[in-house]
Design an enzyme around this catalytic site. Structure first.
Site, PDB file in Angstrom:
ATOM      1  N   HIS A 130       0.864  -1.182   0.000  1.00  0.00           N
ATOM      2  CA  HIS A 130       0.000   0.000   0.000  1.00  0.00           C
ATOM      3  C   HIS A 130       0.906   1.241   0.000  1.00  0.00           C
ATOM      4  CE1 HIS A 130      -2.787   2.980   1.806  1.00  0.00           C
ATOM      5  NE2 HIS A 130      -3.778   2.179   1.451  1.00  0.00           N
ATOM      6  N   LYS A 232     -10.551  -0.236  10.581  1.00  0.00           N
ATOM      7  CA  LYS A 232     -10.729  -1.451   9.783  1.00  0.00           C
ATOM      8  C   LYS A 232     -11.098  -2.641  10.665  1.00  0.00           C
ATOM      9  CE  LYS A 232      -7.326  -0.177   6.249  1.00  0.00           C
ATOM     10  NZ  LYS A 232      -8.093   0.349   5.112  1.00  0.00           N
ATOM     11  N   CYS A 374      -4.747   2.496  -3.633  1.00  0.00           N
ATOM     12  CA  CYS A 374      -3.508   3.024  -3.046  1.00  0.00           C
ATOM     13  C   CYS A 374      -2.375   2.019  -3.188  1.00  0.00           C
ATOM     14  CB  CYS A 374      -3.694   3.408  -1.576  1.00  0.00           C
ATOM     15  SG  CYS A 374      -4.963   4.619  -1.306  1.00  0.00           S
TER      16      CYS A 374
HETATM   17  C1  LIG Z   1      -2.327  -2.742   3.588  1.00  0.00           C
HETATM   18  C2  LIG Z   1      -2.682  -1.367   4.057  1.00  0.00           C
HETATM   19  N1  LIG Z   1      -1.742  -0.633   4.674  1.00  0.00           N
HETATM   20  C3  LIG Z   1      -1.997   0.603   5.119  1.00  0.00           C
HETATM   21  C4  LIG Z   1      -3.227   1.182   4.934  1.00  0.00           C
HETATM   22  C5  LIG Z   1      -3.467   2.560   5.436  1.00  0.00           C
HETATM   23  O1  LIG Z   1      -4.448   2.541   6.411  1.00  0.00           O
HETATM   24  P1  LIG Z   1      -5.013   3.917   6.989  1.00  0.00           P
HETATM   25  O2  LIG Z   1      -5.630   4.633   5.824  1.00  0.00           O
HETATM   26  O3  LIG Z   1      -5.982   3.510   8.012  1.00  0.00           O
HETATM   27  O4  LIG Z   1      -3.847   4.656   7.530  1.00  0.00           O
HETATM   28  C6  LIG Z   1      -4.233   0.468   4.292  1.00  0.00           C
HETATM   29  C7  LIG Z   1      -5.551   1.060   4.049  1.00  0.00           C
HETATM   30  O5  LIG Z   1      -6.309   0.628   3.203  1.00  0.00           O
HETATM   31  C8  LIG Z   1      -3.950  -0.847   3.837  1.00  0.00           C
HETATM   32  O6  LIG Z   1      -4.879  -1.585   3.217  1.00  0.00           O
END
Ligand SMILES: Cc1ncc(COP(=O)(O)O)c(C=O)c1O
Length: 417
Positions: A130, A232, A374
Site C-alpha cells: 500500500h 478497519k 492506493c
Molecule cells: C495494507 C494497508 N496498509 C496501510 C493502509 C493505510 O491505512 P489507513 O488509511 O488507516 O492509515 C491500508 C488502508 O487501506 C492498507 O490496506
C-alpha cells in the site's frame, strides 16, 4: 461488555444484528456492504462505549489533577492495554496511539529511519505494498539517498521469496504488508521477520489488513514494529496504533513535537517523555481510543480464529461462485488457495471499467471499491489502472456473495454484454 454470540463459531446473523448500519435499507432493499478492506462498520457496543464515555467521563488526559481527568486518563490507558492484549504485545507501553496505520508507518520511517539510516543503506519492500508503506520510504530516499529493493510476486500473486537472501543482503530494514489489500495475499510473517533478522535488518509489518481478520501475536511473529488502524477492525476512524519492541521505541527519537510528549522544555531544548507519551504529541483522539479498546474487546469476544474461519469459508464460496458463474468473463487476482489469502477479492469483469462495475452494483445496494486501492506499483504489475474489489468481513454472509453475483449479471445486461 457482553457480546451475545458464540465464541467458538461465528453466528453471522447474530453478529450482523449488532451493526446498526447494516439494518439500513436504500430504496427499500437491504445493503450489501462489501468494502470492509477500505473501512469497517461499527457494532453497537463500540458506538455505546464512545457515547457513554462522552456523556459521563470525557475530560483531558495526562494534564489535570481533578478526578474526572484522572478517570479519563485511566480509561485511555485501559484502552491501550486492551489493544496491546489484542496483538499480544509484551506490555501496554509498546502500543503507541497514532492517527492511523499510515501515521504509524511514517513514524517508523521518519523517526527511526532518520536516526538510523544514511546514504546507501538498503530498505527492502514488496511489490504488493500500500502507498502507506511506500511513500514514507520514498520520502527518505529523497532526503538521504537510501536504496529501495523490491520483493517480486509470483504469477499467482504470492511473494516470490526465491531471491530473498540476495535482496536482504546488507539491508537495514524489511518492511512488508502481512496481507495485501488488493490481492488478499497473506505473507509468511514469522519467516520474513526471521530472514530480516538473519540479515541484520529490522522487520516492520504493515498489519493494517491482517489484524482485523486474524489472531495476531506480534511476539510470535518476532517482528520489530507493526502498524494497524482501528477503523478497519470495527473501531472508529481517527486512531490507529504502532506496536514496537520496548527497547526500540525507547531508542527511537520523537516524531512530532509539542505538548504531552515532553518531560521538560527549556530555552535551549527539551527532554522527551518516556514511551509511549513521547510519540503522542498534542491532545490525542481520546474518545476514539475508548472506541478502539471496545472494538478490541468485541473482536476478542468473538474469537479471531472464528473470524478467520468464517472469512475462509465465505471467501472460498465467493471465489467458487464467481468462477462458476462467469468463467473466463472474470479475472480474479491473487492466490486461489484460501490458506494463502484473506477475504479480499479483486477482479476484472469482462472489459468493463471497474468504476462502471461499481456504479452498476451500487444500484443493487452492493457496495464495492473500484480504483487503484492506493497500490499503484502493484496495479502497474497487474497491467491495470484499477480493479473492482469486494471485501468480506465478520458480518457478511452468503446472501452478500449471491447479491454480488446477481448484480454482476445485471451489469452484463445493462452494458448489453
Ligand atoms: C495494507 C494497508 N496498509 C496501510 C493502509 C493505510 O491505512 P489507513 O488509511 O488507516 O492509515 C491500508 C488502508 O487501506 C492498507 O490496506
Amino acid at each position: 461488555m457482553t457480546v451475545d454470540v458464540s465464541t467458538t463459531a461465528l453466528d453471522t446473523a447474530a453478529v450482523k444484528a449488532q451493526f446498526p448500519l447494516l439494518r439500513r435499507q436504500i430504496d427499500g432493499a437491504p445493503l450489501h456492504y462489501l468494502d470492509s478492506a477500505n473501512t469497517s462498520q461499527k457494532p453497537q457496543c463500540v458506538i455505546d462505549a464512545m457515547s457513554r464515555f462522552t456523556e459521563t467521563s470525557y475530560a483531558p488526559i495526562n494534564r489535570s489533577a481533578y478526578r474526572l481527568a484522572a478517570e479519563a486518563t485511566d480509561a485511555y490507558e485501559a484502552a491501550r492495554t486492551k489493544v496491546a492484549r489484542f496483538v499480544n504485545a509484551r506490555q501496554a507501553d509498546e502500543i503507541v496511539f497514532t492517527k492511523n496505520a499510515t501515521e504509524a508507518l511514517n513514524l517508523v520511517a521518519q523517526a527511526w529511519g532518520r536516526a538510523n539510516l544514511t546514504d546507501g543503506d538498503v530498505v527492502v519492500l514488496t511489490h504488493m505494498e500500500h502507498h502507506a508503506n511506500v511513500v514514507p520510504w520514498h520520502m527518505l530516499v529523497a532526503e538521504r539517498g537510501i536504496e529501495l529493493r523490491w520483493i517480486p510476486l509470483t504469477d499467482d500473486g504470492r511473494l516470490d521469496l526465491s531471491e530473498l537472501p540476495r535482496l536482504l543482503d546488507g539491508a537495514k530494514v524489511l518492511s512488508f504488508s502481512a496481507m495485501s489489500n488488493v490481492l488478499g495475499t497473506l505473507a509468511p510473517v514469522p519467516e520474513l521477520c526471521a530472514a530480516a533478522h538473519d540479515a541484520g535488518a529490522l522487520a516492520v509489518v504493515d498489519a493494517c489488513q491482517y489484524v482485523p481478520h486474524n489472531a495476531t501475536d506480534v511476539q510470535a511473529w518476532g517482528a520489530d514494529f507493526a502498524a494497524f488502524s482501528s477503523h478497519k477492525m470495527c473501531g472508529p476512524s481517527g486512531i490507529g496504533a504502532l506496536w514496537g519492541r520496548a527497547e526500540l521505541l525507547d531508542e527511537t527519537p520523537p516524531f512530532l513535537g509539542g505538548g504531552n510528549m515532553i518531560a521538560d522544555v527549556r530555552l535551549d531544548g527539551f527532554t522527551a517523555a518516556p514511551v509511549p507519551a513521547k510519540f503522542e504529541a498534542g491532545t490525542p483522539p481520546i474518545t476514539e481510543a475508548i472506541g478502539f479498546g471496545a472494538a478490541a474487546d468485541f473482536m476478542s469476544a468473538l474469537g479471531m480464529d472464528a473470524v478467520r474461519a468464517h472469512e475462509v469459508e465465505l471467501t472460498g464460496y465467493a471465489l467458487q461462485t464467481l468462477e462458476d458463474r462467469f468463467g473466463d468473463d472474470i479475472t480474479i487476482h491473487g492466490p486461489r488457495d484460501m490458506e494463502h489469502r484473506g477475504g479480499v477479492v479483486s477482479f476484472a469483469f469482462r472489459d468493463l471499467h471497474p468504476h462502471d462495475v461499481s456504479q452498476v452494483l451500487d444500484q443493487r445496494n452492493v457496495c464495492i471499491r473500484a480504483g487503484h486501492h492506493c497500490a499503484k506499483p502493484l496495479m502497474r504489475l497487474l497491467g491495470a489502472a484499477a480493479t473492482a474489489r469486494a471485501s468480506f468481513y465478520l458480518y457478511n454472509d452468503r446472501d452478500d456473495v449471491d447479491a454480488l453475483a446477481e448484480a454482476l449479471d445485471g451489469a452484463s445486461d445493462i452494458f448489453g454484454l
